[in-house]
Design an enzyme around this catalytic site. Structure first.
Site, PDB file in Angstrom:
ATOM      1  N   CYS A 121      -0.492   2.712   6.452  1.00  0.00           N
ATOM      2  CA  CYS A 121      -0.108   1.401   6.964  1.00  0.00           C
ATOM      3  C   CYS A 121       0.190   0.525   5.752  1.00  0.00           C
ATOM      4  O   CYS A 121      -0.330   0.753   4.669  1.00  0.00           O
ATOM      5  CB  CYS A 121      -1.206   0.800   7.831  1.00  0.00           C
ATOM      6  SG  CYS A 121      -2.797   0.657   7.017  1.00  0.00           S
ATOM      7  N   HIS A 166      -9.270   2.782  -2.550  1.00  0.00           N
ATOM      8  CA  HIS A 166      -7.837   2.623  -2.288  1.00  0.00           C
ATOM      9  C   HIS A 166      -7.198   1.857  -3.442  1.00  0.00           C
ATOM     10  O   HIS A 166      -7.032   0.648  -3.373  1.00  0.00           O
ATOM     11  CB  HIS A 166      -7.699   1.881  -0.948  1.00  0.00           C
ATOM     12  CG  HIS A 166      -6.302   1.595  -0.504  1.00  0.00           C
ATOM     13  ND1 HIS A 166      -5.187   2.244  -0.996  1.00  0.00           N
ATOM     14  CD2 HIS A 166      -5.832   0.724   0.439  1.00  0.00           C
ATOM     15  CE1 HIS A 166      -4.104   1.771  -0.398  1.00  0.00           C
ATOM     16  NE2 HIS A 166      -4.473   0.849   0.469  1.00  0.00           N
ATOM     17  N   GLY A 206       1.004  -3.500   4.157  1.00  0.00           N
ATOM     18  CA  GLY A 206       0.899  -4.953   4.293  1.00  0.00           C
ATOM     19  C   GLY A 206       2.207  -5.557   4.765  1.00  0.00           C
ATOM     20  O   GLY A 206       3.279  -5.006   4.530  1.00  0.00           O
ATOM     21  N   CYS A 229       0.814  -1.223   0.000  1.00  0.00           N
ATOM     22  CA  CYS A 229       0.000   0.000   0.000  1.00  0.00           C
ATOM     23  C   CYS A 229       0.843   1.266   0.000  1.00  0.00           C
ATOM     24  O   CYS A 229       0.340   2.354  -0.265  1.00  0.00           O
ATOM     25  CB  CYS A 229      -0.913   0.031   1.219  1.00  0.00           C
ATOM     26  SG  CYS A 229      -1.936  -1.420   1.337  1.00  0.00           S
TER      27      CYS A 229
END
Lengths: 401, 695
Positions: free
Chosen positions: A387, A357, A389, A91
């Site tokens: 945040c 997203h 993964g 991300c």
């Protein structure tokens, strides 16, 4: 060390990342190509000056494979001397591109560079590229892998966020996004996606639902309960044995939606302003990326933000606006609680719960969104964090110039 | 070992396995070369095909692992390679090979069968098929896991490969391990011959060019999903404590992506890894060797005892009594069941009803069997009929005066030959014994609840008890398929001391502010079957405090323990029997830790405390064992090891309480004890017996 300046930031609108989404018919490279055209036109850019293109992209298979960044520059008609590189930090990929680009400029190795990301989740299914992360026993078993949704539920359980807490936050995200849309706040960066005839395919973020209510969300079933019960809850408990169970509070309505989209940020040195007459909009004050506990996975923004703040010599109070990626509602609630910041400063124009997203692009999109709002409110310092993964966090701090 | 013969009329070669009752070492060079020679003979003659069959009952069963533990990794690599080659040659020799399974086919036997092109068994629930040694962490070594998964698909193979599930011939046919069933054992060879003469394939599916694993390749969307969820469910079920299954899963993931020859090599790498893992030897030491020795020892006690147990009287139809009645009835023993009133007795018999009914619905037993078993349990009025019982067991509440009263009545009613038994976890032997008229024919057992799910029973005797009494009690335990551990006279109730230390440590932790969930989870992470708080619930506060009050054990318990018990008493949380203790026990759902605990015992510690909780729980039990096992014979320590596992739920992969110490080393043990003693007091002092086992 030199300063790295943001000269411009553009993005496509975010389409629903499913076959019924508007951008489903657009190959991902076209999203980038149209943005490259827009950057050229908006800035009257001499593309010969562009020294590299860095794109973040998670699902690098099929048409998103084979270094889509290089192919996009070439296809957009940029000169043959413009190279490209595609990276994957889950991300964080979009923001990672920006940070890397800034590092190139700061170190004096590059004067002008385009960074950003792309993800067509409707065309390249999430998870389609596989990975040892969750499939290979030698990795996933000792790693205590759990799916992100269960990890978000784990955060909610550990820190006591109820279903109502997360749903209320989700509603706020939709309300803020809808208000921003109505006020035209996104228009500064959005480049409508067009077809071969010049017809507009999509000119606004498709996923925002202003009508969302807490009562409506309450009807949704927890999305990760079944997978949790199938074994992942117990895996989580083995890492967090002080818990007796995981409360499943997240669902499609309070998690980030699947989306299609791309974003680009143009970064350069001070010399570029002299050379071209372009005006820098902001400078990159600092950035940081950290690893964090991989089972809970999504708590990384706190340590990465602290690190970036320290590096910039700033404190939390100095920051005027925060963008904390709304992967899941609990991630933002946790961040606000740990960093002790008021909700008025966070994601003021909504976030990924309302907007979607598009994984590889989100970081670059959000940074642009932050810059737009700093300008709108005439504020100075902004912090953008996501945040990541596998247990990571990324943060970039910018300051208007 | 193996014989080659030729059916001249039909030109079919038969390779017969015959181990004369002993497990064979297939890694032995002589064995291997004999196998190679026989195979060469079968391949090189003009035979039309090859039949593999067995001449003795256990010929298709297990490899002799005992000797393999002495091999170095390099030796294992070489020998397993040779065996792998033999099997590979068999399946690629160009002639059809059929496995005629006329006996149970387990472990290495199944590896041979899977290397054949076709498998025929006879229709019997007695014929077992599977890889039982995976339970010990010993994986297939010659391509067996690969062949199974490639034959029936990865999903279907997992229960056999991760959980050591055993299939009957019929089940094996259903999932596709077996290709053909014939009605009778004697039909197998003819069927095998017929299959060969029908000019069948002599190529394995996985050697075909376009072969795909049924149900999906490893990296197919189905495979990815399967491995992802299997990894989680394996960890979830085993708390990360099953090294063998983990190695098996790694082996499958890595090897099934490759063509057979390379895949079999990978499989052998994991076989060697798992066989030489300390947990594997520990499991073998306790669950195989220890059990074997215990069974043998028990048999020595009763070698002269003739005749079988036909009728048993049980006083007390509570959880132990009811469970015992079920075990007896199932084993063909008639039961007279008696409690205070008919209603309670019926309730006890109902337990058997319910268990059998579930088996009936699941098709595990027939209607006739169901009736036959249930009719063996008769509700007794008073002691009527008890005079005809060979054994009478009282399982009433753990209270000396109550037990004494019943023993008195019983011993005046029963004949002097009747063996009278008290079942208790820890009440004082002498106090009870003095209540019976004939102390020669009285002893004590400690069955673990529920009896049908456990294997061990402790037997306590003293020098007044006659040999024939002990022999008959042991016979009885064997009849209901329990392994008796006859404890040295000086240390009755060994496991209760371990359990008490365990429960006490759990309660102390709770009182000190460790969250209940952390205590229970840490126990599971350490490898215990039940958490300490669940264990207290299972005993029930009433039983537990009653035992403590009436014995000297009361002096051994700490203040924190008493305080926890008091708090639980006042909260009305007395245990599982009443539906609420540390856990809530809803009827339709799984037990859950009670939310009330957070108020009763406010938590102040978090997950970083898990290692210390684990260590305290493990060491408290080990120290209790060392303090209790004051028997000076070093030779008897293995008994304590197996008792700790089977009776007190100590992690099996440690090999038991004493093996645990030797495994982690004396220094680790002394250092840990010293550290804990400094912080938590003298109950963690290094016990004296340590010097005995450390030498």
């Amino acid at each position: 060390m030199r300063e790295a300046y943001i000269y411009d930031a553009v993005r496509t609108p975010r389409g629903r990342g499913k076959p019924d989404g508007a951008l489903y018919e657009v190959p991902p490279i076209q999203l980038v190509v149209q943005l490259l055209h827009a950057l050229r036109e908006r800035n009257n850019l001499d593309t010969n000056l562009v020294e590299d293109i860095i794109l973040g992209c998670l699902t690098q298979i099929n048409e998103q494979a084979s270094d889509i960044a290089k192919l996009a520059g070439q296809t957009a008609g940029y000169p043959v001397n413009v190279p490209g590189v595609t990276l994957d930090r889950f991300c964080a990929s979009g923001l990672e591109s920006v940070n890397m680009a800034a590092a190139y400029v700061m170190s004096g190795q590059i004067d002008l560079i385009i960074a950003g990301g792309v993800e067509s989740m409707s065309r390249a299914r999430l998870g389609a590229n596989g990975g040892s992360w969750y499939t290979e026993p030698a990795v996933a078993y000792p790693g205590h892998y759990i799916p992100q949704g269960v990890a978000a539920d784990l955060i909610a359980t550990l820190y006591g966020y109820s279903r109502k807490d997360v749903d209320e936050y989700a509603v706020l995200s939709h309300q803020r996004a809808a208000a921003a849309q109505r006020a035209g706040k996104y228009n500064k960066s959005i480049v409508p996606v067009k077809d071969v005839n010049g017809f507009t395919i999509l000119d606004h973020d498709e996923l925002v639902r202003p009508e969302t209510t807490v009562e409506g969300l309450a009807k949704l079933k927890p999305a990760f309960e079944a997978v949790g019960k199938a074994g992942f809850d117990k895996v989580a408990l083995q890492r967090y044995p002080e818990l007796d169970e995981i409360h499943h509070v997240h669902h499609a309505g309070n998690s980030s939606g699947l989306a299609d989209g791309a974003a680009l940020v143009m970064i350069g040195s001070a010399q570029i302003a002299e050379k071209t007459g372009l005006k820098p909009r902001a400078k990159i004050r600092s950035f940081a990326v950290v690893g964090s506990e991989p089972t809970i996975m999504l708590t990384g923004p706190v340590p990465s933000s602290r690190k970036a703040l320290e590096r910039a010599g700033l404190s939390v109070e100095n920051i005027d606006l925060f963008e904390v990626n709304e992967a899941f509602a609990a991630v933002v609630l946790y961040y606000m609680q740990e960093m002790n910041i008021p909700i008025e400063k966070v994601n003021v124009n909504g976030g990924a719960i309302a907007l979607g997203h598009p994984i590889g692009a989100t970081g670059a999109m959000t940074l642009g969104k932050l810059l737009d709002e700093l300008e709108e409110r005439n504020l100075q310092l902004g912090l953008c964090t996501l945040c990541v993964g596998g247990g990571m966090g990324i943060t970039t701090i910018i300051e208007r110039v | 070992m193996f014989k080659y013969s030729l059916d001249i009329k039909d030109q079919v070669a038969v390779i017969s396995f015959d181990h004369q009752g002993k497990p064979l070492n297939y890694f032995d060079s002589e064995t291997l070369s004999l196998l190679e020679q026989i195979l060469a003979l079968a391949i090189n003659t003009e035979d039309k095909g090859i039949i593999l069959t067995s001449l003795s009952q256990n010929a298709f069963t297990t490899q002799n692992y005992e000797v393999l533990f002495k091999y170095t990794k390099e030796q294992l690599w070489e020998s397993s390679k040779a065996l792998q080659k033999v099997l590979r040659k068999l399946e690629t020799c160009g002639k059809p090979v059929v496995a005629a399974l006329n006996a149970s086919t387990l472990g290495i036997g199944l590896e041979f069968a899977l290397a054949a092109h076709y498998r025929i068994a006879y229709d019997s629930s007695q014929l077992q098929i599977g890889f039982p040694d995976i339970q010990l962490g010993i994986l297939p070594l010659a391509g067996g896991a690969n062949r199974l998964a490639r034959k029936i698909g990865i999903t279907a193979s997992l229960p056999y490969l991760l959980e050591a599930q055993i299939a009957t011939a019929v089940e094996a046919k259903e999932v596709g391990i077996i290709d053909q069933l014939v009605p009778d054992k004697t039909d197998i060879l003819a069927a095998a011959k017929a299959w060969i003469l029908n000019q069948p394939t002599s190529m394995q599916p996985w050697d075909h060019k376009n072969y795909k694993i049924p149900g999906g390749e490893v990296l197919s969307p189905q495979g990815i999903q399967l491995f992802s969820t299997t990894i989680a469910s394996l960890r979830s079920k085993t708390w990360g404590n099953n090294e063998g299954a983990y190695a098996m899963l790694r082996s499958l993931y890595e090897s099934l992506q490759m063509p057979p020859d390379r895949a079999f090599d990978v499989e052998r790498r994991y076989f060697i890894y798992s066989l030489t893992h300390p947990n594997t030897y520990n499991l073998y030491h306790s669950l195989v060797k220890g059990k074997e020795k215990l069974v043998k020892l028990a048999s020595q006690y009763c070698s002269k005892e003739k005749g079988s147990i036909k009728q048993v009287g049980i006083i007390g139809a509570g959880s132990i009594g009811a469970s015992l009645a079920y075990c007896c009835a199932k084993a063909g023993i008639k039961v007279l069941l008696q409690d205070l009133n008919k209603e309670l007795s019926e309730k006890g018999r109902n337990y058997t009803h319910e268990l059998l009914y579930r088996q009936l619905i699941a098709n595990k037993i027939s209607q006739e069997k169901y009736l036959e078993i249930i009719q063996r349990i008769e509700i007794a009025e008073g002691y009527k009929g008890f005079e005809n019982c060979e054994i009478v067991i009282e399982t009433v509440f753990e209270e000396v005066s109550l037990k004494r009263q019943i023993l008195k009545e019983l011993s005046s009613f029963c004949s002097p030959q009747t063996v009278i038994i008290s079942n208790t976890a820890a009440l004082t032997y002498l106090e009870l014994q003095q209540a019976v008229i004939n102390s020669q024919s009285y002893l004590i057992t400690h069955f673990f609840s529920p009896i049908e799910q456990t294997t061990l029973v402790e037997i306590a005797t003293n020098d007044q008890v006659s040999n024939s009494t002990l022999a008959r009690a042991i016979k009885f335990c064997q009849a209901i398929e329990k392994i008796p551990l006859v404890l040295p006279t000086a240390i009755p109730f060994f496991t209760f001391h371990l359990l008490l230390a365990y429960m006490q440590e759990g309660a102390c932790l709770l009182e000190e502010g460790f969250p209940a969930a952390l205590i229970e989870n840490a126990a599971h992470l350490a490898g215990f079957e039940n958490g300490p708080l669940a264990t207290i619930d299972k005993f029930g506060l009433e039983q537990l405090t009653s035992i403590l009050k009436q014995t000297t054990l009361n002096q051994a318990v700490t203040e924190s323990f008493n305080s926890v018990i008091e708090k639980m008493y006042s909260a009305g949380r007395l245990g599982k029997k009443l539906g609420k203790g540390f856990y809530d026990y809803p009827e339709t759902e799984l037990p859950k830790l009670s939310p009330e605990l957070k108020k009763l015992f406010p938590a102040t510690q978090n997950s970083s405390a898990a290692p210390i909780v684990k260590q305290r729980l493990l060491l408290s039990v080990v120290i209790a064992a060392l303090n209790r096992w004051n028997n000076q014979e070093k030779d008897s320590l293995w008994q304590a090891d197996i008792a700790s596992i089977l009776g007190a739920g100590f992690p099996a992969f440690t090999g038991g309480v004493f093996n645990f110490v030797s495994r982690y080393g004396n220094n680790y043990f002394i250092e840990s004890c010293n550290n804990l003693q400094q912080t938590y007091g003298n109950r963690f002092a290094v016990p004296q017996l340590f010097n005995l086992i450390s030498n």
